[in-house]
Design a protein around this motif. Structure first.
Motif, PDB file in Angstrom:
ATOM      1  N   PHE A   1     -13.898  18.489 -15.214  1.00 21.07           N
ATOM      2  CA  PHE A   1     -14.359  17.104 -15.198  1.00 21.07           C
ATOM      3  C   PHE A   1     -14.578  16.789 -13.735  1.00 21.07           C
ATOM      4  O   PHE A   1     -13.728  17.062 -12.910  1.00 21.07           O
ATOM      5  N   SER A   2     -15.715  16.232 -13.439  1.00 19.53           N
ATOM      6  CA  SER A   2     -15.960  16.014 -12.033  1.00 19.53           C
ATOM      7  C   SER A   2     -16.118  14.522 -11.734  1.00 19.53           C
ATOM      8  O   SER A   2     -16.781  13.793 -12.465  1.00 19.53           O
ATOM      9  N   VAL A   3     -15.455  14.091 -10.692  1.00 22.30           N
ATOM     10  CA  VAL A   3     -15.551  12.695 -10.280  1.00 22.30           C
ATOM     11  C   VAL A   3     -16.299  12.647  -8.958  1.00 22.30           C
ATOM     12  O   VAL A   3     -15.929  13.324  -8.014  1.00 22.30           O
ATOM     13  N   ARG A   4     -17.360  11.853  -8.916  1.00 19.81           N
ATOM     14  CA  ARG A   4     -18.105  11.745  -7.675  1.00 19.81           C
ATOM     15  C   ARG A   4     -18.067  10.288  -7.213  1.00 19.81           C
ATOM     16  O   ARG A   4     -18.340   9.376  -7.983  1.00 19.81           O
ATOM     17  N   VAL A   5     -17.694  10.092  -5.992  1.00 20.84           N
ATOM     18  CA  VAL A   5     -17.689   8.749  -5.432  1.00 20.84           C
ATOM     19  C   VAL A   5     -18.758   8.692  -4.346  1.00 20.84           C
ATOM     20  O   VAL A   5     -18.597   9.287  -3.291  1.00 20.84           O
ATOM     21  N   PRO A   6     -19.865   8.010  -4.603  1.00 21.93           N
ATOM     22  CA  PRO A   6     -20.937   7.962  -3.611  1.00 21.93           C
ATOM     23  C   PRO A   6     -20.522   7.188  -2.362  1.00 21.93           C
ATOM     24  O   PRO A   6     -19.515   6.481  -2.375  1.00 21.93           O
ATOM     25  N   ALA A   7     -21.313   7.344  -1.320  1.00 25.50           N
ATOM     26  CA  ALA A   7     -21.017   6.674  -0.055  1.00 25.50           C
ATOM     27  C   ALA A   7     -20.975   5.167  -0.236  1.00 25.50           C
ATOM     28  O   ALA A   7     -21.626   4.609  -1.115  1.00 25.50           O
ATOM     29  N   GLY A   8     -20.206   4.526   0.600  1.00 22.00           N
ATOM     30  CA  GLY A   8     -20.080   3.080   0.518  1.00 22.00           C
ATOM     31  C   GLY A   8     -19.778   2.479   1.880  1.00 22.00           C
ATOM     32  O   GLY A   8     -19.596   3.204   2.867  1.00 22.00           O
ATOM     33  N   VAL A   9     -19.716   1.171   1.907  1.00 19.03           N
ATOM     34  CA  VAL A   9     -19.566   0.500   3.193  1.00 19.03           C
ATOM     35  C   VAL A   9     -18.651  -0.713   3.038  1.00 19.03           C
ATOM     36  O   VAL A   9     -18.558  -1.304   1.962  1.00 19.03           O
ATOM     37  N   ARG A  10     -17.938  -1.024   4.119  1.00 16.22           N
ATOM     38  CA  ARG A  10     -17.123  -2.241   4.112  1.00 16.22           C
ATOM     39  C   ARG A  10     -17.438  -3.070   5.349  1.00 16.22           C
ATOM     40  O   ARG A  10     -17.349  -2.576   6.466  1.00 16.22           O
ATOM     41  N   LEU A  11     -17.826  -4.299   5.134  1.00 16.93           N
ATOM     42  CA  LEU A  11     -18.104  -5.201   6.238  1.00 16.93           C
ATOM     43  C   LEU A  11     -16.901  -6.123   6.413  1.00 16.93           C
ATOM     44  O   LEU A  11     -16.429  -6.718   5.446  1.00 16.93           O
ATOM     45  N   ASP A  12     -16.420  -6.225   7.655  1.00 17.67           N
ATOM     46  CA  ASP A  12     -15.302  -7.130   7.925  1.00 17.67           C
ATOM     47  C   ASP A  12     -15.809  -8.372   8.641  1.00 17.67           C
ATOM     48  O   ASP A  12     -16.530  -8.256   9.633  1.00 17.67           O
ATOM     49  N   TYR A  13     -15.430  -9.519   8.142  1.00 16.25           N
ATOM     50  CA  TYR A  13     -15.798 -10.768   8.802  1.00 16.25           C
ATOM     51  C   TYR A  13     -14.549 -11.395   9.387  1.00 16.25           C
ATOM     52  O   TYR A  13     -13.548 -11.536   8.701  1.00 16.25           O
ATOM     53  N   VAL A  14     -14.606 -11.712  10.679  1.00 14.91           N
ATOM     54  CA  VAL A  14     -13.399 -12.157  11.370  1.00 14.91           C
ATOM     55  C   VAL A  14     -13.677 -13.398  12.215  1.00 14.91           C
ATOM     56  O   VAL A  14     -14.815 -13.710  12.540  1.00 14.91           O
ATOM     57  N   ASN A  15     -12.609 -14.090  12.574  1.00 11.23           N
ATOM     58  CA  ASN A  15     -12.700 -15.084  13.637  1.00 11.23           C
ATOM     59  C   ASN A  15     -11.633 -14.753  14.671  1.00 11.23           C
ATOM     60  O   ASN A  15     -10.940 -13.746  14.552  1.00 11.23           O
ATOM     61  N   GLY A  16     -11.499 -15.581  15.681  1.00 13.84           N
ATOM     62  CA  GLY A  16     -10.572 -15.304  16.776  1.00 13.84           C
ATOM     63  C   GLY A  16      -9.143 -15.118  16.321  1.00 13.84           C
ATOM     64  O   GLY A  16      -8.390 -14.335  16.884  1.00 13.84           O
ATOM     65  N   GLU A  17      -8.740 -15.825  15.266  1.00 14.49           N
ATOM     66  CA  GLU A  17      -7.343 -15.751  14.854  1.00 14.49           C
ATOM     67  C   GLU A  17      -7.090 -14.635  13.841  1.00 14.49           C
ATOM     68  O   GLU A  17      -6.039 -14.568  13.239  1.00 14.49           O
ATOM     69  N   GLY A  18      -8.062 -13.793  13.655  1.00 14.55           N
ATOM     70  CA  GLY A  18      -7.855 -12.686  12.746  1.00 14.55           C
ATOM     71  C   GLY A  18      -8.083 -13.058  11.292  1.00 14.55           C
ATOM     72  O   GLY A  18      -7.962 -12.242  10.402  1.00 14.55           O
ATOM     73  N   TYR A  19      -8.419 -14.300  11.051  1.00 21.30           N
ATOM     74  CA  TYR A  19      -8.761 -14.726   9.696  1.00 21.30           C
ATOM     75  C   TYR A  19      -9.962 -13.914   9.242  1.00 21.30           C
ATOM     76  O   TYR A  19     -10.906 -13.719   9.992  1.00 21.30           O
ATOM     77  N   SER A  20      -9.926 -13.431   8.053  1.00 21.86           N
ATOM     78  CA  SER A  20     -11.030 -12.559   7.702  1.00 21.86           C
ATOM     79  C   SER A  20     -11.248 -12.418   6.210  1.00 21.86           C
ATOM     80  O   SER A  20     -10.402 -12.778   5.400  1.00 21.86           O
TER      81      SER A  20
END
Lengths: 373, 188
Positions: free
Chosen positions: A244-263
């Motif tokens: 049984f083969s599991v393939r996980v295609p490429a992906g991306v994560r965008l981080d949105y932040v402010n000065g206080e680390g809120y994100s």
């Protein structure tokens, strides 16, 4: 007055003696160099201990924070977890663990149950691909019943004995500037045009490359487990040794932040795929799992009623957090919220799974989703 | 493939039927508010986040069984029960064995761990590990008293948890700290 003992001085230092005593001890200390020395030693010892315990407490807190993260909607991560099997009296109460088990069972039901999707490919392969989500309700007393059934009938179970997992293509994680991301992805990257005030995209974007793993089922072991659970339906011998083969295609994560680390974060990835070689009828697996007598009947009915089961990822709703299905721009979105005000949204659009996650008000989250392009 | 690890059953048995809807809601609320806090507290005492979760869960199960209406200050009650459970846990044979196993980690095989190729970054963690190990060598009562005092508990509370006369807490505490220091220095 005779010299008080160490314990008394300790209590004195900790303000654990009454007023009268305190006065007497203070006077004694003033005129007794021996006792002054003891007091100093005790103070030093206190300080030394404190200095050692502070980083220890800090470390433990961090480890706990990781450990008790809210049960969130998780994507199908290809991760070979080491099953933790511990048995002592203290294990009996791990309700949360049971949520995870229920999730695994349900996801397995989903994962292992698929049928030919595309006729062209179906001649050779069965492919499972997440195209939609389905929430199923299961409460803690149902979980508890399942747990008890398993405990009394088979005892401990370790999934590793049921097969072998081999990673054939390791996922790589990297940080890239936004401009270099698109070329890594098999789909068009989306970004929100609306952002809550003060937030901006972090300089670097996290990308993971495609990964793949193969799983081989040990049919005999699996069937003996099913038998132990009172099953009448078993897995066919023909599954033995098949990949049984599991393939996980490429992906991306965008981080949105402010000065206080809120994100908040926005993840995008193509649906993971599970492939079964020719000659294996995934419906066999599905029946074997659905027929398990330990499944609460309501739970079974919910699972069985999922029509497009080969392409549905099942999300258990234990009623313990807020989780519901909402519609944004005619897309069905699973919306979850935990006690810390952390929102978690998940939806699928044209074969790409999106996850939005962070300290966002519901309205803000919805606005962000609406503004994606 | 999603691994399933299956252990012994969860425990909200029996009590479920005797519990009203309202109480369930209140319990949920308490759970949300206090579970993390109690787990952290227990983890600090036990040095083991996994066991701490079990202990915190058990405290809630007991609250559930006892019934909210029987208890004036559920938060205080839970804290007390958690501490008691921690002490029981430390005293239990199995936990001692497991703690010992845990410390028999590969690092222990190299006698010169302090001067081995540890970088500065690792040194911070190394101290934490030594603290954990030194605490693990203490008698349950010493450890409990030491950690509870650091966490800000009064002599009364400490005495109640470790079943000691309040008048002995100072003596036990001072001695526990001395032993802790001796154990720690023996490791470095």
């Amino acid at each position: 007055m005779n010299c008080p003992n160490k314990g008394t001085w300790q209590a004195y230092l900790d303000y654990e003696v009454n007023e009268n005593e305190r006065e007497g001890l203070k006077n004694h200390a003033a005129g007794c160099s021996q006792c002054q020395k003891i007091i100093e030693e005790l103070q030093e010892l206190d300080q030394w201990t404190t200095q050692r315990l502070i980083p220890f407490q800090q470390d433990i807190r961090e480890r706990v924070a990781v450990n008790i993260q809210e049960h969130e909607i998780t994507n199908l991560k290809m991760k070979q977890q080491k099953p933790v099997v511990r048995r002592d009296i203290w294990m009996s109460n791990r309700i949360k663990k049971w949520v995870a088990v229920a999730a695994s069972v349900t996801v397995l039901t989903g994962l292992l149950t698929f049928s030919p999707v595309q006729q062209a490919v179906a001649d050779f392969l069965s492919i499972f691909r997440v195209q939609k989500f389905q929430m199923v309700q299961i409460n803690s007393s149902d979980l508890e019943q399942m747990a008890r059934a398993i405990e009394t009938k088979v005892g401990e179970v370790d999934l590793q004995q049921f097969g072998k997992m081999e990673v054939s293509k390791k996922q790589e994680h990297m940080k890239l500037p936004l401009s270099k991301v698109q070329s890594q992805l098999p789909f068009q990257l989306k970004q929100p045009s609306y952002l809550p005030t003060g937030l901006s995209l972090a300089d670097q974007v996290s990308v993971h490359t495609e990964g793949q793993a193969e799983f081989q089922l040990n049919v005999k072991e699996a069937n003996s487990l099913l038998k132990g659970l009172g099953a009448q339906t078993f897995l066919p011998e023909s599954l033995e040794g098949k990949d049984f083969s599991v393939r996980v295609p490429a992906g991306v994560r965008l981080d949105y932040v402010n000065g206080e680390g809120y994100s908040f974060t926005l993840s995008q990835f193509s649906s993971p795929e599970l492939t079964v070689p020719d000659g294996v009828d995934p419906r066999d697996l599905r029946s074997a799992l659905l027929d398990l007598p330990i499944l609460p009947s309501d739970f079974r009915r919910q699972l069985a009623s999922i029509e497009d089961w080969q392409n549905t990822m099942i999300i258990p709703d234990t009623g313990e957090g807020t989780i519901e299905k909402i519609t944004i721009d005619s897309k069905e979105v699973i919306f979850g919220e935990n006690k810390n005000g952390r929102s978690n949204l998940m939806w699928i659009d044209q074969g790409v799974i999106y996850q939005l996650n962070g300290h966002l008000q519901r309205e803000e989250a919805v606005k962000i989703v609406e503004s994606l392009s | 493939m999603a691994p399933i690890s299956i252990n012994t059953p969860a425990v909200f048995t029996g009590a479920v039927t005797t519990c009203s809807k309202n109480m369930e809601r209140d319990l949920q609320q308490l759970y949300k508010e206090l579970y993390g806090k109690l787990t952290r507290q227990a983890a600090f005492v036990l040095g083991d986040p996994m066991a701490a979760e079990d202990v915190a869960q058990e405290a809630f199960v007991r609250l559930y069984r006892t019934g909210l209406s029987q208890i004036d200050n559920p938060a205080g009650w839970l804290t007390k029960v958690t501490n008691n459970l921690c002490f029981d846990f430390l005293r239990s044979e199995g936990s001692r064995r497991r703690r010992e196993e845990k410390y028999a980690q590969p690092a222990d095989l190299s006698p010169n761990l302090a001067i081995s190729s540890t970088e500065n970054e690792v040194m911070g963690k190394e101290e934490v590990r030594l603290v954990q190990k030194a605490l693990g060598k203490l008698q349950p009562r010493d450890r409990m008293v030491l950690v509870m005092k650091f966490s800000g508990y009064s002599y009364d509370e400490i005495a109640a948890t470790v079943e000691l006369n309040k008048s002995s807490v100072g003596t036990v505490l001072a001695r526990a700290r001395e032993r802790f220091k001796r154990e720690y220095e023996g490791l470095v």
